[in-house]
Design an enzyme around this catalytic site. Structure first.
Site, PDB file in Angstrom:
ATOM      1  N   ASP A  39       0.891  -1.164   0.000  1.00  0.00           N
ATOM      2  CA  ASP A  39       0.000   0.000   0.000  1.00  0.00           C
ATOM      3  C   ASP A  39       0.927   1.210   0.000  1.00  0.00           C
ATOM      4  OD1 ASP A  39      -1.769   2.055   0.466  1.00  0.00           O
ATOM      5  OD2 ASP A  39      -2.863   1.042   2.076  1.00  0.00           O
ATOM      6  N   ARG A  50      -5.484  -6.840   0.277  1.00  0.00           N
ATOM      7  CA  ARG A  50      -6.248  -5.607   0.054  1.00  0.00           C
ATOM      8  C   ARG A  50      -6.000  -5.191  -1.387  1.00  0.00           C
ATOM      9  NH1 ARG A  50      -4.772  -3.084   4.073  1.00  0.00           N
ATOM     10  NH2 ARG A  50      -3.146  -1.616   3.432  1.00  0.00           N
ATOM     11  N   HIS A  83     -12.395   6.266   1.536  1.00  0.00           N
ATOM     12  CA  HIS A  83     -12.235   7.576   2.173  1.00  0.00           C
ATOM     13  C   HIS A  83     -12.079   8.585   1.050  1.00  0.00           C
ATOM     14  CE1 HIS A  83      -7.868   7.249   1.386  1.00  0.00           C
ATOM     15  NE2 HIS A  83      -7.930   6.035   1.882  1.00  0.00           N
ATOM     16  N   GLU A 114      -6.699  -1.748  -3.718  1.00  0.00           N
ATOM     17  CA  GLU A 114      -7.132  -0.353  -3.565  1.00  0.00           C
ATOM     18  C   GLU A 114      -6.868   0.447  -4.832  1.00  0.00           C
ATOM     19  OE1 GLU A 114      -5.016   1.873  -0.516  1.00  0.00           O
ATOM     20  OE2 GLU A 114      -6.653   3.330  -0.433  1.00  0.00           O
TER      21      GLU A 114
HETATM   22  N1  GLY Z   1      -2.838   4.251   2.565  1.00  0.00           N
HETATM   23  C1  GLY Z   1      -3.772   4.722   3.503  1.00  0.00           C
HETATM   24  C2  GLY Z   1      -5.085   4.183   3.243  1.00  0.00           C
HETATM   25  O1  GLY Z   1      -5.229   3.282   2.436  1.00  0.00           O
HETATM   26  O2  GLY Z   1      -6.072   4.629   3.747  1.00  0.00           O
HETATM   27 MN    MN Z   2      -6.735   4.365   1.283  1.00  0.00          MN
HETATM   28 MN    MN Z   3      -3.822   2.872   0.901  1.00  0.00          MN
END
Ligand code: GLY
Ligand code: MN
Ligand code: MN
Length: 463
Positions: A260, A429, A358, A431
């Site tokens: 990440d 994860r 977010h 993202e």
């Molecule tokens: N890298 C911070 C988040 O994924 O919220």
């Molecule tokens: Mn994030």
């Molecule tokens: Mn992130």
């Protein structure tokens, strides 16, 4: 510098201040790291949003007629020899489009004059330690002159409430930067995957920090000023620690790596997570779990469109994750019931303990209310099955074109007696960053593959 977007934003803000008002927005202070050594300087996001100016010791003052005054570091050849070039007040109006500029050393002398005869002073609340006291001291000065017939502002308001709403919907200038930040970050992930495959196939060692180095190199060589947040590079079981920073653990054949990490470019963040097999080949259980997370992200993607609620992508992702947990027998249907029961009891929480999205923008967790402003008083009370407490819920934000949010579902399977062993210590994860468009959403971060077959193909080609 092209100061048009900043001038436009100042004009938009000025219009919202109300008659006879003034806004004061300071930038961030320099932070010392240790003796004689500072943290890399980053301007305050609100200040930068309105000025595009990156020097410390700067303040923007804006009145409701749109007149802007900048206070900034004065030219000082001796100091500049040590700490670098300063724009200085003389050059600031042409460079930044502000109406006038002065040395920040004149702030206390000039501010009472700027505040006199206004009704309201706006500044960021609870953001800059001691700012309230500074504003108070200026107001005291104005009050001292009240007998001369000056008006003293009788209202103080939080300028963040206006700026948060403005920043929540990105303009074309911002989206162009965010698109580029997403591309650079994606390329960093590609390099990390490639290095991992190459090293393990050559029988050479590779550690988490080696992959971090690939990411940071790719970010910086493309002009990014900073990573947008501390890079997470988590080998094997480390992936089950949500904020694990890249350490020195070796990557092992047969284990996954979760990264990440993403860059900040010209004040704007990106935020990408990929999870891939260290040697480029998913095992059966890894692949099964990966495909559940990917399907849940797809469901979140499909739920992200104008008119939908901020909570919709999360709810869509959770449904798919829960179905997957039941299908893979990580959750025992006989104990927890069906999908709706699991959601109601939040029985998925041990495996999925964070939200799916977010806001993202200048700050990686960007500003902007998650509650729909016009519906903030529609409160329902709900029992939270995890904490056992009653929590207040308000209708979540309605998505509009230009809002940017992450879509980041995951599953984290720690060893536990009721959980099938083949899934132990797998953390996944996925993202991506989504900008809401007129008809749906666009992902800004798909320059790195996400499909398991495509990741394997990329890593095969690199080995
Ligand atoms: N890298 C911070 C988040 O994924 O919220
Ligand atoms: Mn994030
Ligand atoms: Mn992130």
């Amino acid at each position: 510098m092209n100061h048009t977007p900043y001038s436009e934003r100042r004009a938009r803000l000025a219009k919202q201040l109300g008659k006879g008002a003034i806004a004061v927005v300071p930038t961030a202070p320099v932070q010392q790291r240790n003796r004689d050594s500072d943290f890399p300087y980053r301007a305050d996001s609100y200040f930068y949003y309105l000025t595009g100016f990156t020097e410390p010791d700067a303040w923007l003052v804006l009145d409701s007629d749109g007149r802007s005054t900048l206070f900034c570091q004065p030219k000082d050849p001796e100091r500049e020899t040590w700490t670098g070039y300063r724009l200085g007040p003389k050059a600031a109006p042409a460079a930044l489009g502000v109406d006038e500029a002065h040395s920040f050393e004149e702030l206390d002398e000039r501010m009472p004059g700027l505040l006199a005869n206004t009704r309201t002073v706006w500044y960021p609340f609870a953001t800059h330690a001691g700012l309230e006291t500074v504003v108070d001291s200026w107001l005291q000065d104005v009050r001292g002159q009240a007998r001369a017939g000056l008006l003293v502002p009788d209202s103080q308001r939080d300028v963040c409430t206006l700026l948060d709403e403005m920043r929540l919907v990105k303009d074309a200038h911002e989206l162009a930067i965010m698109r580029r930040a997403g591309q650079i970050s994606a390329q960093g992930h590609v390099r990390a995957m490639q290095l991992s495959a190459r090293q393990l196939h050559a029988g050479a060692g590779v550690r988490e920090y080696h992959l971090e180095a690939e990411l940071l190199h790719e970010f910086r060589r493309n002009g990014s000023q900073f990573p947008a947040y501390t890079s997470i590079v988590a080998a094997g079981a480390n992936a089950c620690v949500l904020h694990y920073p890249a350490g020195d653990a070796p990557l092992k054949k047969g284990e996954l790596v979760l990264i990440d990490a993403a860059c900040e470019l010209d004040g704007y963040a990106s935020d990408i997570t990929r999870t891939f097999p260290a040697d480029g080949k998913f095992s059966g259980p890894q692949r099964a779990l990966y495909d559940v997370v990917l399907a849940s992200q797809r469901a979140a993607f499909e739920a992200t469109r104008p008119g939908a609620r901020f909570d919709d992508p999360h709810n869509a992702a959770v449904k798919v994750l829960v179905q997957g947990l039941l299908d893979l027998k990580i959750l025992d249907r006989n104990q927890v019931g069906g999908v709706q029961d699991v959601i109601k009891k939040r029985a998925y929480f041990p495996f999925y303990m964070h939200r799916t999205s977010h806001w993202m923008g200048m700050d990686v967790h960007d500003c902007g209310s998650y509650v729909e402003p016009g519906e903030a008083d529609q409160v329902t009370e709900q029992h939270d099955p995890i904490s056992g407490q009653t929590v207040q819920k308000r209708p979540s934000r309605i998505l509009r074109p230009g809002m940017v949010l992450t879509l980041e579902p995951g599953l984290y399977i720690r060893p536990a007696k009721n959980v099938p062993k083949p899934f132990w210590n797998i953390g996944i994860r996925i993202e991506d960053d989504a900008v809401v468009t007129k008809s749906g959403c666009e992902l800004l971060t798909r320059g790195v593959p996400v499909d398991a077959d495509e990741i394997e193909a990329l890593m095969r080609a690199a080995a």
